[in-house]
Every structure is written in structure tokens, then in C-alpha cells.
Design an enzyme around this catalytic site. Structure first.
Site, PDB file in Angstrom:
ATOM      1  N   ASN A  10       1.967   6.272  -5.961  1.00 40.59           N
ATOM      2  CA  ASN A  10       2.998   5.581  -5.483  1.00 40.59           C
ATOM      3  C   ASN A  10       2.662   4.229  -4.962  1.00 40.59           C
ATOM      4  OD1 ASN A  10       5.169   4.659  -3.843  1.00 40.59           O
ATOM      5  ND2 ASN A  10       4.966   6.256  -2.320  1.00 40.59           N
ATOM      6  N   GLU A  97       8.774   7.059   4.362  1.00 39.52           N
ATOM      7  CA  GLU A  97       9.111   5.573   4.726  1.00 39.52           C
ATOM      8  C   GLU A  97      10.608   5.275   4.584  1.00 39.52           C
ATOM      9  OE1 GLU A  97       5.915   3.820   2.002  1.00 39.52           O
ATOM     10  OE2 GLU A  97       4.454   4.805   3.627  1.00 39.52           O
ATOM     11  N   SER A 211      -3.557   9.732   2.677  1.00 40.72           N
ATOM     12  CA  SER A 211      -4.973   8.904   2.723  1.00 40.72           C
ATOM     13  C   SER A 211      -5.750   9.768   1.639  1.00 40.72           C
ATOM     14  CB  SER A 211      -5.527   9.262   4.150  1.00 40.72           C
ATOM     15  OG  SER A 211      -4.806   8.207   5.001  1.00 40.72           O
TER      16      SER A 211
HETATM   17  P1  13P Z   1      -1.780   6.593   1.387  1.00 40.55           P
HETATM   18  O1  13P Z   1      -2.330   7.337  -0.056  1.00 40.55           O
HETATM   19  O2  13P Z   1      -1.836   5.102   1.264  1.00 40.55           O
HETATM   20  O3  13P Z   1      -1.865   7.130   2.722  1.00 40.55           O
HETATM   21  O4  13P Z   1       0.080   6.796   1.215  1.00 40.55           O
HETATM   22  C1  13P Z   1       0.289   8.182   0.773  1.00 40.55           C
HETATM   23  C2  13P Z   1       1.869   8.225   0.518  1.00 40.55           C
HETATM   24  O5  13P Z   1       2.686   8.091   1.220  1.00 40.55           O
HETATM   25  C3  13P Z   1       2.188   8.134  -0.853  1.00 40.55           C
HETATM   26  O6  13P Z   1       3.665   8.529  -1.119  1.00 40.55           O
END
Ligand code: 13P
Length: 248
Positions: A10, A97, A211
Site C-alpha cells: 500500500n 487511515e 511496520s
Molecule cells: P506501515 O507498513 O508503513 O506500518 O503501514 C502499514 C499499512 O498501513 C499498510 O496498509
């Protein structure tokens, strides 16, 4: 039963024409494992570009969001039919989000999921709890509520992949431990067995997101209920390939 390993990328609202091009060209240049399903989700503005550049047979392209209605007077929305028209095969729905910043409700996300499936897209349905919810011990309750909104209106889950993304682990560098993630994935699968039936629950791929990087991905390898990853930040970097290859 063996579920296929799945890695989603993503990109969120990041990148330029040039950086998206180099990510896709880097993927094109790699020998990727044939038995790993990969889906990359660039910003909507670069969907067509990404579809056109992608030459990897095991890589498909997805949107990060779609609306729950057909073309019309909906300024600024991504329409599922147009996503299909561009050649993308997937969409995310319910990313945290969008749940927290854009304030999308469980029911709206369920409607979008249904609409996307009806128009022929496959869906990565994202769920997960905030830090406060985790501290209050209601992780499963939150995930169950988010899933139930969808199972209320969708019976066939064969084109859905679930991504469990604890909000506190996203973009923080604080990935859930493989043990904690496995425990939650197991509970999610048990909950799905009760609501959509054991057969569908056993087949559905449940991804972990938050992460994940090239270094920690192999640590999740032996976890029975973790069928892959949804990767944010690291999907913009060459280490995305190490994540795709983390089960070799
Ligand atoms: P990160 O891998 O940057 O923590 O983001 C995870 C995420 O929201 C994938 O949709």
C-alpha cells in the site's frame, strides 16, 4: 489446508510518476516466486500508469479506496467501474487511515466492499484496533464489529482477503510480535468461522500489516494463521522484494 502466501503493498498517498515507475520497474526486473500473490496499490492517480508498466504475471494492481456507487455527481471519488476500466483487479477497503482520518463508518465500508465485489474487483478488507482499544482489552470486539458489518451484507467471501492492521503498529516501527499477531489472527479466524462458516473461514487469507519490513518479515514465517502481509512504508523500497521472498 495451505493458503497461498500473499503480499500487498500500500503506497498510501506517496510518490511521483517517476518513483512509481521505478518501484514497478524494480519489481519487473526481479525473479519473483510463482506461488506468492502480490498486489500493489499506488495512489489512484497512478493506477493506470502502474497497470501499464507492470509486467510481472504474479503481480496485480489495486486501488486504495473506492466509492459505493456508480459514476455520477460524486466529486473526487474513485469509482469501482473506472478502477476496473483501468485494468486494476483489487481495491483496499476500510484502511484505518480512512476509518480514523476520513471517519468512514463500518457500514459505509461494508457497502463499498459489496459494491466493489459486485463490479468484479477483489477486496483487501482492512480491520484493526487503536492503541486505546487495545489497552482496554477490546481488540477482538473491535475486529469482530468491523467484520460483522461486512458479513451482514456479504455471504460469499471468496474474493475477500482480510488484513489485520493494529493502528498502533502502522508507520510506528512497532510491529506486533509474531506471537501476538498470530493470537489475534487465530481469534479473527474463529470469529469468521462462526459468522461466515468454517469452510470459508479456513480458506480466507488473513494478512498482518503494521511496520513489516525486510528484516522482520521472516519472523512471521511459521505462524499458522498469518497468510501474508499488507506493507506500507517498506513497499516503496527495494526491500519489498525481500518481504515477497520471505517464505522461501
Ligand atoms: P506501515 O507498513 O508503513 O506500518 O503501514 C502499514 C499499512 O498501513 C499498510 O496498509
Amino acid at each position: 489446508m495451505a493458503r497461498q502466501f500473499f503480499v500487498g503493498g500500500n503506497f498510501k498517498a506517496n510518490g511521483t510518476k517517476q518513483s512509481v515507475k521505478s518501484i514497478v520497474e524494480n519489481l519487473n526486473s526481479e525473479e519473483l516466486p510463482k506461488d506468492v500473490e502480490v498486489v500493489i496499490c499506488p495512489p489512484a492517480l497512478y493506477l493506470g500508469l502502474t497497470v501499464d508498466l507492470n509486467k510481472q504475471p504474479t503481480v496485480e494492481v489495486g486501488a486504495q479506496n473506492v466509492f459505493d456507487k456508480a459514476c455520477g455527481a460524486f466529486t473526487g471519488e474513485n469509482i469501482a467501474e473506472q478502477v476496473v476500466d483501468l485494468g486494476a483487479k483489487w481495491t483496499l477497503t476500510g484502511h484505518s487511515e480512512r476509518r480514523t482520518i476520513i471517519k468512514e463508518s463500518d457500514d459505509f465500508i461494508a457497502e463499498k466492499t459489496k459494491y466493489a465485489l459486485d463490479k468484479g474487483l477483489k477486496v483487501i478488507l482492512c480491520i484493526g484496533e487503536t492503541l486505546d482499544e487495545r489497552k482496554s482489552g477490546i481488540t477482538l470486539e473491535v475486529c469482530a464489529r468491523q467484520l460483522d458489518a461486512v458479513s451482514k451484507i456479504i455471504k460469499d467471501w471468496s474474493k475477500i482477503v482480510v488484513a489485520y492492521e493494529p493502528v498502533w503498529a502502522i508507520g510506528t516501527g512497532l510491529a506486533a510480535t509474531p506471537e501476538d499477531a498470530e493470537e489475534t489472527h487465530k481469534q479473527i479466524r474463529e470469529h469468521l468461522a462462526k459468522t461466515i462458516g468454517e469452510d470459508q473461514a479456513e480458506k480466507i487469507q488473513i494478512l498482518y500489516g503494521g511496520s513489516v519490513n525486510g528484516k522482520n518479515a521472516p519472523e512471521f514465517k511459521d505462524k499458522k494463521n498469518i497468510d501474508g502481509f499488507l506493507v506500507g512504508g517498506a513497499s516503496l523500497k527495494p526491500e519489498f522484494v525481500s518481504i515477497i521472498k520471505s517464505r522461501l
